[in-house]
Write a protein that holds these residues in place. Sequence first.
Motif: not given
Ligand SMILES: NC(=O)c1ccc[n+]([C@@H]2O[C@H](COP(=O)([O-])OP(=O)(O)OC[C@H]3O[C@@H](n4cnc5c(N)ncnc54)[C@H](O)[C@@H]3O)[C@@H](O)[C@H]2O)c1
Length: 339
Positions: A30, A56, A59, A90-91, A94, A114-115, A127, A136-137, A157, A162
């Motif tokens: 990212d 999204e 993805k 997660g994006s 994924d 990183s989240t 997954k 979606k997904n 960070s 969040r």
């Molecule tokens: N595969 C699975 O089992 C599973 C399960 C749950 C959710 N998901 C997917 O995860 C996604 C949502 O997760 P998310 O919120 O982690 O996704 P994301 O990757 O969309 O991140 C959300 C936001 O946080 C920012 N960000 C990331 N790391 C950061 C950091 N350290 N500091 C500041 N900003 C940061 C990103 O740039 C983005 O704007 C969805 O697409 C969902 O479908 C997948």
Amino acid sequence: MSGFETKVKFLERMTQSGAVFAGESLVIYDRVLLKLPEFKTWLKKFRNTYPVTAGENLKELKKFPQHFENIAKLLAGGSRDLRIIAVGGGSVTDFAGFFASTYKRGVKLVLVPSTWLCAIDSAHGGKNALNAGNHKNSLGTFYFPEKILIVKSLLMSQSQERLQEVYGELLKIALISGKNLAKGIFVGKKKSLSLWKLLPVAIEAKYEIVKQDPFEKKGVRQVLNLGHTLGHVIEKERKLAHGLAVGQGIIFASRWSEKKGLLKTSDRRKIESLIRAVQGTKKVKPLRRAALLKGLNGDKKMNSGKINFVFLRGPGKVFANLVSVNEVADEAIKQGWAK
Ligand SMILES: NC(=O)c1ccc[n+]([C@@H]2O[C@H](COP(=O)([O-])OP(=O)(O)OC[C@H]3O[C@@H](n4cnc5c(N)ncnc54)[C@H](O)[C@@H]3O)[C@@H](O)[C@H]2O)c1
């Protein structure tokens, strides 16, 4: 063993990741992380790197061929003995997981969330998924990473907002497993530190469920959907963050379980007050019935008009039961989530 001990590593800093990354690799990351000097320095160790914009859109199936072309060009001349290292939320994991599982019929994969949401949930369970337009997904594979590195400095960070979002998923796993994670949520003022301490227990609880049904053949993993049936609709319609929407979905499931005589009123109250304490008391504007039905019908777990809805009997006593879409909609309307 659930795989938790061998797969998940907890590190203080990116620089401790060392030997995991020996050999041919590509880092998909990212681009927001470039604001972190530690990450920038770490990234310089790699020849092949691919920045992406999280969300999204990343993805989206239609965008995948162009990403594939870009990455294939970067890797031209490389072997199949490749490791994809995904650093992001997660994006990103994924997207990278899907890529790793299909590129040359599958290459090694390491995830570095990183989240908080990704660290606690998305990175575990094998997954990945892309979105095909409105679905979606709906396009994805089961593909288990060889390692998941949970790095404290990356997670710390993020903003406080969040942090608030992830409590929906944390409470979900606490309720499913019966582990007393909720108590720790309120430890001290430094909520991020207390969450860091809770992560191992929360993640291990997910592994305990996944190991019983890694490829979702027996229905055991359905309980991980607690709070997600209504949660997903609210997330989409009200543009609410995933974790906040799941929190609301858990309130809905708890109230319904109480009405059915499954959950004690005192437990339902405890669950609601926990969610409100960490996620706030702001009410979600009621959905229109048509939007609610459209959302529920779009649930990828729906089968012939029925959904496996997750009910609660209490912490550690959660089960899925088939109910019709109309039953869910009627109950949501009775509870005031829609009209
Ligand atoms: N595969 C699975 O089992 C599973 C399960 C749950 C959710 N998901 C997917 O995860 C996604 C949502 O997760 P998310 O919120 O982690 O996704 P994301 O990757 O969309 O991140 C959300 C936001 O946080 C920012 N960000 C990331 N790391 C950061 C950091 N350290 N500091 C500041 N900003 C940061 C990103 O740039 C983005 O704007 C969805 O697409 C969902 O479908 C997948």
